[in-house]
Scaffold this motif. Structure first.
Motif, PDB file in Angstrom:
ATOM      1  N   UNK A 115      -6.167 -78.220-106.403  1.00 62.56           N
ATOM      2  CA  UNK A 115      -4.774 -78.095-105.992  1.00 62.56           C
ATOM      3  C   UNK A 115      -4.593 -76.827-105.168  1.00 62.56           C
ATOM      4  N   UNK A 116      -3.952 -76.947-104.022  1.00 62.28           N
ATOM      5  CA  UNK A 116      -3.766 -75.809-103.136  1.00 62.28           C
ATOM      6  C   UNK A 116      -2.342 -75.272-103.288  1.00 62.28           C
ATOM      7  N   UNK A 117      -2.241 -73.959-103.462  1.00 64.85           N
ATOM      8  CA  UNK A 117      -0.944 -73.295-103.521  1.00 64.85           C
ATOM      9  C   UNK A 117      -0.854 -72.302-102.370  1.00 64.85           C
ATOM     10  N   UNK A 118       0.335 -72.193-101.791  1.00 61.53           N
ATOM     11  CA  UNK A 118       0.539 -71.285-100.674  1.00 61.53           C
ATOM     12  C   UNK A 118       1.628 -70.272-101.009  1.00 61.53           C
ATOM     13  N   UNK A 119       1.465 -69.065-100.491  1.00 61.36           N
ATOM     14  CA  UNK A 119       2.476 -68.031-100.638  1.00 61.36           C
ATOM     15  C   UNK A 119       2.790 -67.463 -99.262  1.00 61.36           C
ATOM     16  N   UNK A 120       4.061 -67.259 -98.996  1.00 66.61           N
ATOM     17  CA  UNK A 120       4.489 -66.768 -97.688  1.00 66.61           C
ATOM     18  C   UNK A 120       4.904 -65.301 -97.775  1.00 66.61           C
ATOM     19  N   UNK A 121       4.485 -64.527 -96.775  1.00 66.30           N
ATOM     20  CA  UNK A 121       4.871 -63.121 -96.656  1.00 66.30           C
ATOM     21  C   UNK A 121       5.628 -62.935 -95.353  1.00 66.30           C
ATOM     22  N   UNK A 122       6.762 -62.214 -95.427  1.00 64.12           N
ATOM     23  CA  UNK A 122       7.541 -61.875 -94.243  1.00 64.12           C
ATOM     24  C   UNK A 122       7.836 -60.372 -94.311  1.00 64.12           C
ATOM     25  N   UNK A 123       7.280 -59.612 -93.398  1.00 64.41           N
ATOM     26  CA  UNK A 123       7.477 -58.159 -93.379  1.00 64.41           C
ATOM     27  C   UNK A 123       8.051 -57.720 -92.042  1.00 64.41           C
ATOM     28  N   UNK A 124       8.908 -56.712 -92.091  1.00 65.80           N
ATOM     29  CA  UNK A 124       9.454 -56.119 -90.876  1.00 65.80           C
ATOM     30  C   UNK A 124       9.447 -54.596 -91.004  1.00 65.80           C
ATOM     31  N   UNK A 125       9.157 -53.923 -89.903  1.00 66.63           N
ATOM     32  CA  UNK A 125       9.168 -52.459 -89.862  1.00 66.63           C
ATOM     33  C   UNK A 125      10.032 -52.013 -88.694  1.00 66.63           C
ATOM     34  N   UNK A 126      10.960 -51.116 -88.962  1.00 68.21           N
ATOM     35  CA  UNK A 126      11.812 -50.513 -87.939  1.00 68.21           C
ATOM     36  C   UNK A 126      11.244 -49.120 -87.640  1.00 68.21           C
ATOM     37  N   UNK A 127      10.734 -48.928 -86.417  1.00 66.90           N
ATOM     38  CA  UNK A 127      10.106 -47.640 -86.086  1.00 66.90           C
ATOM     39  C   UNK A 127      11.006 -46.766 -85.219  1.00 66.90           C
ATOM     40  N   UNK A 128      12.288 -47.115 -85.133  1.00 70.09           N
ATOM     41  CA  UNK A 128      13.184 -46.387 -84.225  1.00 70.09           C
ATOM     42  C   UNK A 128      13.299 -44.908 -84.563  1.00 70.09           C
ATOM     43  N   UNK A 129      13.155 -44.570 -85.834  1.00 73.14           N
ATOM     44  CA  UNK A 129      13.311 -43.163 -86.228  1.00 73.14           C
ATOM     45  C   UNK A 129      11.975 -42.481 -86.532  1.00 73.14           C
ATOM     46  N   UNK A 130      10.868 -43.154 -86.208  1.00 75.67           N
ATOM     47  CA  UNK A 130       9.562 -42.591 -86.535  1.00 75.67           C
ATOM     48  C   UNK A 130       9.037 -41.740 -85.391  1.00 75.67           C
ATOM     49  N   UNK A 131       8.930 -40.457 -85.630  1.00 71.15           N
ATOM     50  CA  UNK A 131       8.229 -39.545 -84.733  1.00 71.15           C
ATOM     51  C   UNK A 131       7.028 -39.034 -85.512  1.00 71.15           C
ATOM     52  N   UNK A 132       5.868 -39.652 -85.320  1.00 74.93           N
ATOM     53  CA  UNK A 132       4.722 -39.354 -86.194  1.00 74.93           C
ATOM     54  C   UNK A 132       4.232 -37.916 -86.074  1.00 74.93           C
ATOM     55  N   UNK A 133       3.885 -37.361 -87.211  1.00 74.26           N
ATOM     56  CA  UNK A 133       3.177 -36.082 -87.212  1.00 74.26           C
ATOM     57  C   UNK A 133       1.717 -36.352 -86.875  1.00 74.26           C
ATOM     58  N   UNK A 134       0.980 -35.302 -86.584  1.00 73.02           N
ATOM     59  CA  UNK A 134      -0.447 -35.452 -86.298  1.00 73.02           C
ATOM     60  C   UNK A 134      -1.163 -36.058 -87.500  1.00 73.02           C
ATOM     61  N   UNK A 135      -0.795 -35.643 -88.702  1.00 67.64           N
ATOM     62  CA  UNK A 135      -1.434 -36.172 -89.916  1.00 67.64           C
ATOM     63  C   UNK A 135      -1.145 -37.647 -90.095  1.00 67.64           C
ATOM     64  N   UNK A 136       0.111 -38.052 -89.910  1.00 64.71           N
ATOM     65  CA  UNK A 136       0.465 -39.468 -90.044  1.00 64.71           C
ATOM     66  C   UNK A 136      -0.281 -40.325 -89.028  1.00 64.71           C
ATOM     67  N   UNK A 137      -0.298 -39.862 -87.795  1.00 69.35           N
ATOM     68  CA  UNK A 137      -0.964 -40.644 -86.757  1.00 69.35           C
ATOM     69  C   UNK A 137      -2.453 -40.759 -87.034  1.00 69.35           C
ATOM     70  N   UNK A 138      -3.054 -39.694 -87.507  1.00 66.98           N
ATOM     71  CA  UNK A 138      -4.483 -39.728 -87.830  1.00 66.98           C
ATOM     72  C   UNK A 138      -4.769 -40.705 -88.956  1.00 66.98           C
ATOM     73  N   UNK A 139      -3.906 -40.749 -89.960  1.00 68.40           N
ATOM     74  CA  UNK A 139      -4.094 -41.695 -91.061  1.00 68.40           C
ATOM     75  C   UNK A 139      -3.994 -43.135 -90.571  1.00 68.40           C
ATOM     76  N   UNK A 140      -3.128 -43.375 -89.590  1.00 63.91           N
ATOM     77  CA  UNK A 140      -2.986 -44.718 -89.037  1.00 63.91           C
ATOM     78  C   UNK A 140      -4.173 -45.098 -88.155  1.00 63.91           C
ATOM     79  N   UNK A 141      -4.557 -44.193 -87.278  1.00 66.34           N
ATOM     80  CA  UNK A 141      -5.627 -44.467 -86.314  1.00 66.34           C
ATOM     81  C   UNK A 141      -6.980 -44.603 -87.012  1.00 66.34           C
TER      82      UNK A 141
END
Length: 298
Positions: free
Chosen positions: A1-27
């Motif tokens: 039997x197959x079961x499915x789960x749906x994920x819906x995510x949204x991110x608002x980056x309008x107020x994000x000015x990344x620090x060097x540390x944040x950007x490094x963690x992302x990159x």
């Protein structure tokens, strides 16, 4: 039997000015070839939008597998669709996901497959493979010419049925723009699931949007939209229309799957970042310094 789960995510980056540390963690958690592609963006706004889309895919995969966030390897199939690559180079068919970004929003829609520990295959006997495509658009017109002239140029991108709705007599100009964006967003989500890009005859892809309610914050998601291709009904497709913000709509196209009703979950940037040793490397830090020197859009 197959079961499915749906994920819906949204991110608002309008107020994000990344620090060097944040950007490094992302990159640090994305693949080297992804860093090369991202660096080609002239504006830091476009760089960050694309970067966050890649982080959303990794969070989705890591959340739904036992793979560590920084070890997720994403590749693309012959249709250009992203997928999780196994160590043996094969596609992981347990997960299906798609991302989109425009303006301040980045969104992800994903489907998780659970076969109760049975062997995962791309398609089992009598079972159609599920799929998902997502798109987000800002509800505005900034074409620089009159709306009527713009619609004339776009005439062959929509069916007669769609144009009758977009240009309904009681629609003022703002209503026409909103109706136009709704249809375009649906078409984008549909072709993104196909993975072929906007290379099909869009006039043959005709949507009848959900008309039980207007697309408003209080009424979404709307789920009554139907699709015809070459005048043939396509009942295996299911669509959702969401209003993330009064000026931003999103559409999700599901193939062979009707999820439980749900809204987009808003994530914070901090939920996508992870402190790793790689984020401290001189190479990553220097890369991020270069990125932070890019211009912002006016």
């Amino acid at each position: 039997m197959v079961h499915y789960k749906c994920t819906r995510w949204a991110v608002d980056i309008s107020s994000w000015t990344p620090t060097l540390t944040q950007l490094a963690q992302a990159v640090a958690v994305i693949q080297p070839e992804e860093r090369v592609r991202l660096m080609k963006f002239f504006f830091i706004d476009d760089f960050l939008s694309s970067l966050v889309g890649r982080l959303l895919m990794r969070k989705f995969i890591s959340t739904n597998t036992n793979i560590r966030y920084e070890n997720v390897h994403i590749t693309r199939d012959v249709r250009g669709k992203p997928y999780l690559q196994h160590a043996d180079g094969n596609c992981n068919n347990q997960l299906c996901f798609n991302v989109s970004h425009q303006g301040k929003y980045i969104v992800l829609a994903g489907i998780t497959t659970d076969r109760n520990n049975e062997e995962i295959s791309s398609k089992t006997s009598g079972e159609e493979q599920v799929g998902v495509g997502v798109d987000v658009m800002k509800i505005e017109y900034s074409g620089g010419r009159g709306l009527a002239e713009f619609f004339r140029i776009m005439q062959r991108k929509f069916s007669d049925t769609e144009w009758r709705y977009i240009r309904r007599p009681h629609h003022n100009e703002a209503d026409q723009v909103k109706a136009f964006i709704r249809h375009w967003c649906l078409k984008e989500a549909y072709v993104k699931e196909l993975g072929v890009g906007i290379t099909v005859d869009l006039q043959k892809i005709s949507f009848t949007v959900d008309r039980t309610h207007e697309l408003e914050m209080s009424t979404t998601p709307l789920t009554g939209t139907t699709l015809c291709c070459n005048d043939k009904p396509m009942p295996e497709w299911y669509f959702e229309e969401h209003l993330l913000h009064p000026k931003y709509c999103a559409a999700i196209a599901f193939k062979n799957f009707k999820p439980e009703l749900g809204k987009f979950e808003n994530l914070e940037i901090e939920e996508l970042l992870m402190a790793t040793e790689a984020a401290k490397s001189a190479e990553v830090i220097e890369y991020c310094r270069t990125v932070l020197g890019k211009e912002r859009k006016k």
